[in-house]
Design an enzyme around this catalytic site. Structure first.
Site, short mmCIF file in Angstrom:
data_model
loop_
_atom_site.label_atom_id
_atom_site.label_comp_id
_atom_site.label_asym_id
_atom_site.label_seq_id
_atom_site.Cartn_x
_atom_site.Cartn_y
_atom_site.Cartn_z
N ASP A 51 61.78 116.44 66.79
CA ASP A 51 62.50 117.32 67.73
C ASP A 51 62.92 116.54 68.97
O ASP A 51 63.59 117.09 69.85
CB ASP A 51 61.71 118.59 68.06
CG ASP A 51 60.36 118.33 68.66
OD1 ASP A 51 60.01 117.15 68.88
OD2 ASP A 51 59.63 119.31 68.93
N SER A 52 62.61 115.23 69.02
CA SER A 52 63.20 114.35 70.04
C SER A 52 64.72 114.39 69.92
O SER A 52 65.42 113.99 70.85
CB SER A 52 62.69 112.92 69.88
OG SER A 52 62.84 112.48 68.55
N ASP A 90 60.05 118.06 61.97
CA ASP A 90 59.22 118.68 63.02
C ASP A 90 59.36 120.19 63.01
O ASP A 90 60.48 120.71 62.90
CB ASP A 90 59.69 118.18 64.40
CG ASP A 90 58.75 117.16 65.00
OD1 ASP A 90 57.57 117.08 64.58
OD2 ASP A 90 59.20 116.43 65.91
N GLU A 120 52.51 120.02 66.49
CA GLU A 120 51.77 119.50 67.64
C GLU A 120 50.52 120.33 67.91
O GLU A 120 50.61 121.58 67.90
CB GLU A 120 52.66 119.50 68.89
CG GLU A 120 53.85 118.57 68.78
CD GLU A 120 54.68 118.48 70.05
OE1 GLU A 120 54.26 119.01 71.11
OE2 GLU A 120 55.75 117.86 69.99
N GLU A 187 50.22 110.18 70.43
CA GLU A 187 51.28 109.83 71.40
C GLU A 187 50.68 109.60 72.78
O GLU A 187 49.94 110.45 73.31
CB GLU A 187 52.33 110.95 71.46
CG GLU A 187 53.43 110.63 72.47
CD GLU A 187 54.74 111.37 72.25
OE1 GLU A 187 54.83 112.18 71.30
OE2 GLU A 187 55.67 111.12 73.03
O1 KIV Z 1 60.04 114.18 67.99
C1 KIV Z 1 59.68 113.01 67.84
O2 KIV Z 1 60.49 112.08 67.77
C2 KIV Z 1 58.26 112.74 67.76
C3 KIV Z 1 57.84 111.32 67.88
C4 KIV Z 1 57.85 110.92 69.30
C5 KIV Z 1 56.51 111.10 67.26
O3 KIV Z 1 57.49 113.64 67.65
#
Ligand code: KIV
Length: 279
Positions: A51-52, A90, A120, A187
């Site tokens: 979700d980045s 995610d 998470e 993280e």
């Molecule tokens: O959303 C993402 O890219 C992540 C990574 C930072 C592990 O969760």
């Protein structure tokens, strides 16, 4: 259950779990078809549709703006690359607040092409993990600094600094492992705590911002690795390329080819505030 190149998603996840303490795991984020194909051709183990993407693709300030529709769109694009790597999607914020919702969301991501999902949190997510794994969908955990909690926490902070924090991480990791995750992303956990947790835990840890060689593998945000998002680069990023610079140069050459060198120079001067040209 998804079947790609004769290997099921569960088999891929099991192979990664079995790498605990062995060959390290190289994971990268991917958000679209061409980058997924390129990264997969390089032999990366895991492609995380993280979700980045909220920040590095969609231009939001943090991941709390990402919706399930965003995730489904990008997971589908990545999965069209027919990757050898495990494609993990995610679960976005508030799409897994209780076990039934978590399972329904995971099923939607799998229908869009994900082979596994990531969520998470630790002890509070154990029942969600159980519900998803019981349905045959592999789950990756995520502990330490949790980007979906950035607003409550008031910023991104290192975790595992105190003995209490390290003990809480251990409890959370154990709860996720007992619930059936095949790996856990750590993280921004301080190196000593990440190393200790990695030694102690039965499933692989995949670090980001935890220092080199502290975990069983690493994950990087692909734009940090390739230098294609220059406006924010986290302090732990280790770029291996400068795609932003390459893009600027290529586009400047294109403009010069189409409009002429003079136009390009005038344009640069205008941008730098040296002249104002009305033409
Ligand atoms: O959303 C993402 O890219 C992540 C990574 C930072 C592990 O969760």
């Amino acid at each position: 259950m998804l079947l790609l190149c004769g290997v099921t998603a569960l088999q891929k996840a099991d192979c990664l779990r079995a790498r605990k303490g062995g060959r390290r795991i190289a994971a990268l984020t991917a958000y679209d078809y061409p980058s997924a194909r390129l990264l997969d051709e390089c032999g990366v183990d895991v492609l995380l549709v993280g979700d980045s993407l909220g920040m590095v693709v969609l231009g939001f300030p943090d991941t709390t703006h990402v919706t399930l529709d965003h995730m489904l769109h990008h997971v589908a694009a990545v999965s069209r690359a027919q990757c050898r790597a495990l494609v993990v999607g995610d679960l976005p914020i508030h799409s897994y607040d209780h076990p039934a919702q978590a399972l329904a969301t995971a099923r939607q991501l799998v229908a869009a092409g994900a082979e596994a999902v990531k969520l998470e949190g630790g002890r509070s997510q154990a029942e969600q993990v159980r519900a998803i794994t019981a349905a045959g969908i592999p789950v990756m955990g995520h502990l330490g600094m949790l980007p979906q909690s950035v607003l409550e926490e008031g910023g991104y902070r290192k975790k595992g600094k105190t003995a209490e924090q390290a003990a809480a991480l251990r409890e959370d990791a154990l709860a996720l492992s007992d619930a059936g995750v095949f790996a856990i992303v750590l993280e921004s956990v301080v190196p000593e705590a990440a190393r200790d947790l990695t030694k102690w835990l039965a499933v692989p840890t995949i670090g980001i911002g935890c220092g080199g060689l502290t975990c069983d593998g690493e994950v990087a945000v692909v734009t940090d690795l390739l230098g294609s998002f220059p406006w924010f680069v986290p302090p732990f990023a280790q770029p291996e390329a400068d795609l932003a610079g390459t893009t600027h140069q290529a586009v400047a050459r294109y403009i010069a080819r189409v409009c002429g060198e003079d136009f390009l120079n005038r344009n640069r001067a205008k941008r730098d505030g040296r002249t104002v040209d009305s033409k």
